[in-house]
Design a protein around this motif. Structure first.
Motif, mmCIF file in Angstrom:
data_model
loop_
_atom_site.group_PDB
_atom_site.id
_atom_site.type_symbol
_atom_site.label_atom_id
_atom_site.label_comp_id
_atom_site.label_asym_id
_atom_site.label_seq_id
_atom_site.Cartn_x
_atom_site.Cartn_y
_atom_site.Cartn_z
ATOM 1 N N GLN A 36 69.514 39.704 50.898
ATOM 2 C CA GLN A 36 70.198 38.487 50.449
ATOM 3 C C GLN A 36 69.300 37.677 49.512
ATOM 4 O O GLN A 36 69.762 37.147 48.499
ATOM 5 N N GLN A 37 68.023 37.585 49.825
ATOM 6 C CA GLN A 37 67.094 36.856 48.963
ATOM 7 C C GLN A 37 66.970 37.525 47.596
ATOM 8 O O GLN A 37 66.902 36.847 46.572
ATOM 9 N N ARG A 39 69.270 39.353 46.127
ATOM 10 C CA ARG A 39 70.520 39.086 45.402
ATOM 11 C C ARG A 39 70.514 37.679 44.812
ATOM 12 O O ARG A 39 70.940 37.468 43.679
ATOM 13 N N SER A 40 70.021 36.732 45.570
ATOM 14 C CA SER A 40 69.941 35.362 45.085
ATOM 15 C C SER A 40 68.994 35.262 43.894
ATOM 16 O O SER A 40 69.291 34.574 42.905
ATOM 17 N N ASN A 43 70.732 36.694 40.861
ATOM 18 C CA ASN A 43 71.737 35.751 40.353
ATOM 19 C C ASN A 43 71.084 34.605 39.592
ATOM 20 O O ASN A 43 71.581 34.185 38.540
ATOM 21 N N ASN A 44 69.980 34.092 40.106
ATOM 22 C CA ASN A 44 69.266 33.024 39.402
ATOM 23 C C ASN A 44 68.750 33.505 38.048
ATOM 24 O O ASN A 44 68.819 32.786 37.051
#
Length: 115
Positions: A36-37, A39-40, A43-44
């Protein structure tokens, strides 16, 4: 076998079962959190690059666009960076092959690393 030994063996078996269960749960939770980190972070990065590219794409300055893509690729750990121009279907692709050199083959093929 005496009752005392049966109780001790039973308690040890339950303890090992609980310990194994907690380890598996923690391993999966940590793996999901790290995914999840990542993916974040991706995205950033996509949002940042989109903002950096917007003025150059508007003025159709392909040299500046390529410079931004090169800067992103050179300063990051992404294996592939691809930009597709929607009008012309032209692509700018930068890729770096992922080949771990010091990791045994059996370890990289271990099923817990692939979903």
């Amino acid at each position: 076998m005496t009752l005392y030994r049966q109780l001790v063996v039973g308690m040890i078996a339950v303890f090992v079962l609980l310990l194994t269960s907690v380890f598996i749960i923690e391993f999966n939770t940590t793996r999901n959190f790290l995914e999840q980190q990542q993916r974040s972070e991706v995205n950033n990065t996509i949002n940042t690059v989109g903002l950096a590219l917007a003025p150059y794409l508007k003025s159709q300055d392909s040299v500046a666009v390529e410079s931004v893509i090169n800067a992103l690729f050179d300063g990051s750990t992404y294996s592939t960076v691809r930009l597709v121009f929607l009008e012309t279907n032209e692509e700018i692709v930068r890729s770096y092959p992922i080949k771990p050199s010091d990791v045994p083959e059996w370890f990289t093929n271990f099923p817990c690393f692939h979903q």
